[in-house]
Design a protein around this motif. Sequence first.
Motif, short mmCIF file in Angstrom:
data_model
loop_
_atom_site.label_atom_id
_atom_site.label_comp_id
_atom_site.label_asym_id
_atom_site.label_seq_id
_atom_site.Cartn_x
_atom_site.Cartn_y
_atom_site.Cartn_z
N PRO B 818 -6.84 -3.57 27.71
CA PRO B 818 -7.36 -2.29 28.22
C PRO B 818 -8.56 -2.50 29.13
CG PRO B 818 -7.94 -2.56 25.91
CD PRO B 818 -7.07 -3.70 26.26
N GLU B 819 -9.25 -3.59 28.98
CA GLU B 819 -10.47 -3.79 29.77
C GLU B 819 -10.17 -4.69 30.96
OE1 GLU B 819 -12.33 -5.43 26.48
OE2 GLU B 819 -13.39 -3.60 25.91
N ALA B 820 -11.03 -4.55 31.94
CA ALA B 820 -10.94 -5.46 33.07
C ALA B 820 -11.54 -6.80 32.63
CB ALA B 820 -11.71 -4.91 34.25
N VAL B 821 -10.80 -7.89 32.85
CA VAL B 821 -11.29 -9.22 32.43
C VAL B 821 -11.49 -10.10 33.68
CG1 VAL B 821 -10.82 -11.28 31.10
CG2 VAL B 821 -10.16 -9.03 30.21
N VAL B 822 -12.69 -10.63 33.82
CA VAL B 822 -12.98 -11.54 34.95
C VAL B 822 -13.47 -12.86 34.35
CG1 VAL B 822 -14.39 -11.94 37.01
CG2 VAL B 822 -13.64 -9.61 36.42
N VAL B 823 -12.82 -13.95 34.72
CA VAL B 823 -13.26 -15.27 34.23
C VAL B 823 -13.98 -16.00 35.38
CG1 VAL B 823 -12.56 -17.44 33.18
CG2 VAL B 823 -11.35 -15.32 32.61
N VAL B 824 -15.20 -16.45 35.05
CA VAL B 824 -16.06 -17.04 36.10
C VAL B 824 -16.42 -18.47 35.66
CG1 VAL B 824 -18.27 -16.80 37.30
CG2 VAL B 824 -16.99 -14.77 36.63
N ASN B 825 -16.46 -19.42 36.61
CA ASN B 825 -16.88 -20.78 36.23
C ASN B 825 -18.39 -20.93 36.40
OD1 ASN B 825 -17.24 -21.04 38.94
ND2 ASN B 825 -15.45 -22.37 39.25
N GLN B 826 -18.87 -22.13 36.14
CA GLN B 826 -20.33 -22.35 36.16
C GLN B 826 -20.93 -22.11 37.54
OE1 GLN B 826 -20.59 -26.06 34.00
NE2 GLN B 826 -22.39 -25.34 32.92
N GLN B 827 -20.08 -22.25 38.52
CA GLN B 827 -20.58 -22.05 39.89
C GLN B 827 -20.62 -20.56 40.24
OE1 GLN B 827 -18.13 -24.56 39.22
NE2 GLN B 827 -19.98 -25.84 39.01
N GLY B 828 -20.15 -19.71 39.36
CA GLY B 828 -20.16 -18.27 39.64
C GLY B 828 -18.93 -17.84 40.42
N SER B 829 -17.88 -18.69 40.51
CA SER B 829 -16.69 -18.29 41.24
C SER B 829 -15.67 -17.67 40.28
CB SER B 829 -16.05 -19.54 41.90
OG SER B 829 -16.98 -20.17 42.72
N ILE B 830 -14.97 -16.71 40.77
CA ILE B 830 -13.96 -16.01 39.95
C ILE B 830 -12.72 -16.89 39.89
CG2 ILE B 830 -12.48 -13.97 39.79
CD1 ILE B 830 -14.71 -12.48 41.34
N VAL B 831 -12.26 -17.24 38.65
CA VAL B 831 -11.08 -18.09 38.54
C VAL B 831 -9.85 -17.32 38.05
CG1 VAL B 831 -12.39 -20.22 38.27
CG2 VAL B 831 -11.81 -18.87 36.26
N LEU B 832 -10.06 -16.24 37.35
CA LEU B 832 -8.88 -15.48 36.81
C LEU B 832 -9.28 -14.01 36.66
CD1 LEU B 832 -6.00 -15.92 35.58
CD2 LEU B 832 -7.11 -16.06 33.35
#
Lengths: 208, 1302
Positions: B818-832
């Motif tokens: 139900p929620e928006a999910v954003v996966v970020v790496n250590q560099q602050g880039s969006i991966v998923l």
Amino acid sequence: MKSTDIATVFVIDDDAGVRQSIQDLLESVDLRCEVFATAHDFLHSQRANGPGCLVLDVRMPGMGGLDVQRKLAEAGIKIPIIFITGHGDIPMTVKAMKLGAVEFLTKPFREQDLLDAIQQALERDRAIRDQQREIDDLQKRYRILTAREREVMSLLVFGMLNKQIASELGASESTVKIHRGHLIQKMQAGSLAELVTMADKLKLATSK
Amino acid sequence: MRIPKARMLSFNASLLACLYGVILCARVSALDPDRRITEFHQKFWSEKDGAPSQINALAQTEDGYLWIGSNFGLVRFDGVKFEEYKPQPGVELPSYSIYDLMATPDGGLWIAFEPTGLGFLKEGALTIFTRPGEMPESPVHCFARDREGRIWAGTESGLALRQGGQWTSIGRDWNLRPEMVRALLVDHAGTLWVATVSRVAYLTRGSKVFKLGGSLGRDVTTLAQAGDGRVWLADDHRWEVRPVPIAKEKSAGELPVVLGKGLRELLFDREGALWITRMDSGVVRIRYPEKLKNRGYAPRDPELESFDREAGFSGGDAYKLLEDREGNIWVGCSNGLIRFSYSQVVRVNLPEGYQNVILLAGENSDLWIGSVSERPLLHLRGDALLAEKGPERLCSVFRASDGEIWWGGRTGIWRQRAEEFKFFPLPALAVPDWIYEIVPSDTQGGLWLRLGDVGFVHFVQGLWDLHDWPEGVPSQGGTFPYGPSASYRDPSQRIWLTYTSGQVCVLDGKHVTIYSQRDGLDVGRIKVIRGRGQHIWLGGELGLVSFSKGYFHKVIGAEGEPFGAVSGIIETPDGGLWLNEMRGIVHVPSAEIRQFLGDPNYSVKYRRFDYLDGLPGAAQMSFTNSTAVETSDGRLWFATDNGLARLDPAHLVRNPVPPPVSIVSISNERGHQPLSPTLRFAAGTRAIEIDYAALSLAMPERVVFRYKLEGLDTDWQNVGTRRQAYFTHLGPGPYRFRVIACNNDGVWNDAGASLDFSILPAFYQTTWFRLLCIAAFLGSFGAFYQLRLRHVGRQFKIRLEERTRAEKKFRGLLEAAPEAVVVVNQQGSIVLINAQVERLFGYRRDELLGQGIEILIPPRYRGDHSSHRSHYFVAPKVREMGAGLELFGLRKDGTEFPVEISLSPLETDEGMVVSSAIRDITERKRAEQALRQSEAELLEAQRLTRTCSWKHDLASGRVTVSPEAFRIFGVEPEEDGSKAEFWFDRIHPEDRKRVCEHFQRCEIEKIDYQAEYRIVLPDGTIRYQHSVGRPVLNGSGEVIEFIGTAVDITERRGAEQERERLREAQAALAHINRVSMMGELSASLAHELNQPIGAAITSADACLRWLTRDPPDLERARAAVMRIEKDGTRAAQIIHRLRSFYKKGTPPQRELLDVNEVASEMVTLLRSEANRCAVSMRTKLAAELPKIRADRVQLQQVFMNLMLNAIEAMEEPDGELTIQSQLGQEGELLISVSDTGVGLPAEKAGQIFDAFFTTKRQGSGMGLTITRSILEAHGGRLWVTANAGTGVTFHFTLPTEVEPQV
């Protein structure tokens, strides 16, 4: 004599107290009495046609006394009626008496008045019944006549001679004589005059 | 279709009768001249049985049917059913009135219609003759058929002869005067006899010249030939019946029988008895007319039996006579049809009161009949029945070997020597009881008497010994609860005692043997024991056993059935056995008995005589010890529960005539089909119904049938008395239906009747159709194989697809979160990201993947965010982002929105990543804003309504109030209102204690708090306040605080006092309304009072009459006085009820009331008024309604107003007023009063509740207004609706909840 042949006073009143007291009064003078709470009960009791008279309250829930009187008249039941009422008015009394009521008593009434009225009513009933029995008897005899004999009879009581009847019916005079002999015998009439009286009672005279 | 078992049995019974008939040599059935007319079986069919009335003619055709011609049509009768005859289509009857009928030997039937017309019916086809030449010139009165087969007709103008289809008048050339013919007869010698109106003439065979039989009376009605060949006539002019006087013969001088008027018809039956019908007097029978010789019969001659109305004749007028081929006599009457037939059993009439009798055969064919009632012993000798003085109340009898007879009675024993009786009363010491059984105790005349249930007493030479007991006989108790029920002394002087418990005790001198069920003694309670020589019979409740060689054998019928209860046994000299059995008299012939005695397993053939044979009732089963005896003339006598029956075995008759069988009709699903030799039913016919009949008119109830449908059945079906065959599931093909029948004595007509028919095959029943079916089956099998192959392939494909779908599932889960999910790496880039992100931020997936997370953050927070992010990776843990701060997201279109974010670190192959779940909280923010807004509004509302809210914490005693409280109490908001005392002190000193105590009680009882009190403002002003509160409980159920509100009600109080004054005014008005209503009702109320008063007066009159009777009937008088008391009380109650109405009810007093009770009271009170207006009242009151709190008189007034309105609205009679009460949906009472009156014009519906509005001629117009105001004062409502039919219904409600306390 069968039990149903004994004259019975039928009392219809919706008030149980009134009903019981009248029944007791009548029994105290050895009159046979049957009581009903409603006109409906009475009309469906099979007793309506038995010998006797009717003591009827004018005002009752559902079918009132005057309605009962009318219903009985329509059904051809000629039982004499005595009305009792708590408060009779004159138009009502006139209407009831015109339709053949024996008496119209206002409550509270003198018991002798009621008993007198009942005696009168029972006598009237007896007379009606005797008359009816005679007519029944005549009708029974009339039923055994053949069609041809009935024709001859109606012409005969109209006053026609054998010869006239023969030409009217297209039969021979002797045949008419035979029919005439038969029908007088079957009707058990002693004479032509008696046959005319019988026909009158059977209301045949008007058939031609 | 098989035959039910019951039918089988009845059939078998008849079969046995058949065998029995062969065994027993019996005479042929006819009406025995030695019997009285009343001893024949007679049956009457009236219109209610379907018989016609006014029967003029009877004839029996060759096929056995009885034809009945009446004034109302032609009817065919098979002994069971009357059928009106209807000619074949296209033929019409000239009239429905039939004058005469004549059957011819070729199976035809001549019909004379009245007034004119002839008909001839043969083989179902009716020919009508109405044209001149086809029928005689004048109407036909009677027919005759001579030996040459010529048909003669007696007509109104003379005799006519049918030759070559034409009728010739027979006149003077035949030496016959052409005058009306009354009767015709062809005698046994073939001579034709003609009775005209003036004479009787006859024509000998072959002659053409009539001879004069004598100049006679004018009114010969009929001719008949006697057994000696002489022809008789009935002359209704001279009222006589006599032989035709033939000139020069001796008989000319014989005297006639003079009978009286109304003579119609004569008939000599095959036994020679003369039957005469008389119009008004039923049937007369002269048993031996040949005895007439030169002797006139007076009307009351005993030889002349009259079966008239007094004797039970109910036919009305008797006209026509017929003897059928079985010898039954039929009488056609004005009221129906009568049959006289022979009955094997004759009822013997006893005087009244002889219900339970005891029988003893005398020496000279005479019979003694005792009774358990107080009726004298009867002696039947010949036809004479004499009553003996003395013996009565008898229940046992014993004939001693010396010829003395002993009768056991209720109080002693009677000795009978010839016709002398001597009574020996029981000694005073004995308990008086019945003497049930008498047993010889020795050969010198000593007797054991079984007295009641006590046991035995010994009676020797006139002396009683109460204590002597037969030696060896078991005493009372145990298996012998009662004394013996029957006894027998066998030729070797052994004494047999039977017991109701089923045992037998045999005394042989001093030796005693006891037999029981073990020895085959299986008949239940034993009722009778009889023997002749060495064999002994015992009858009991379960049948009959015989004793031989130390063992008992039960007698079983040929079908394996035991006999029913047996109370009497007669063994005739030839060895045959007669039983008085439960279901009739049973006869087992001697040959059968011999077989049985030779082989105890043999099943006996027998015949049962029941009601059809004239048995008046079932066997008498009471305790007398002799219910069946044989007198020395060989006649048998049986006691039944409905009188005594007699049977003469030497005169049993047998009906030898096999019944003609005919098929009446056949029908299939489409109804009746015409009978024809080539009957074909259409294809698809499955069910066939065939009606058949067998024409035995003597006892149609015992006619039984067998049938066989050739083509279906291989054997005959025994169908008992059923007259219909029904076949279902018939296939196509030819069939032949055959049916045979036997008469009441088992004489079969083996030829029977048969009918051929066939059912055509339907297309699917033909051979080529079946071949086609096989081909179709093979074809469809191939198709099925193909389908199966295809199905297997499809299953394989489905498995593959399932595997692929599982792989997709994981990705689907992420996407479905139900929620928006954003996966970020250590560099602050969006991966998923998932789809919710795309939706929330408005970017496409490819636009975000690989981008820096800051793209989703408003520019003003971006700087801080990157540093926060770095910190997070140092100490990663699951937490909310930016606690306490408002966070915002940035959409692709540049708009911002509030968010909440939770972070979770995730160790992966590519190093640490952070998954952030982002929630849009725009909606929540909006709700918070709205809440703040409504709080402000509440404060405003409190100010406007002068209401404050409060909260009282009980532990600390702290009070929190809304700001309005300070304004209401007139104190400055700055003051410290946190102490409860601060507020309680401001309550008026007179109210303070009450309020405080009430509050404490609510606290203890944990109930709602409610109080009304005064407060004192700082400036001394007094104001009224109403406060309510509710306890708040903690988890353990203790009250921790009260929260509530307080309202300033000072202004409202003022209005209430105003209203109180108005209420008083209304009450006064209501009283006026009541009083005026009473005025209107005065006439009816007077009547209501008159009823009990009138009744009381009448009862008083009756009472006086009972008292003045001689002797006075005190019981009836007392009953009358009790009625007076009751009526007086009733009058007093009416007055009491009225009085409350006149009383001024101020102030209205509320009490708990039952609305139904009030409604019923009002119905009683207004009954007279309703009667006066011919209105009937009905109530439909719901049971168990809750009570309401109301003023009784006012509520009565509501009912009275509405009911009187309703009664007055119904001007037409037969109006109906209905009062209904029920519980409404919200717990209120809903009451309605409806009428069937004139109704309410729509334009006036709005006005009726207005004051002074009225539609009546006399009316104040206040009734409904007052009613409404009464109801509203009680918290109810009143309204009106129009009924679906006529009239209107007033409805009102009344609240049921109890008034609030305090």
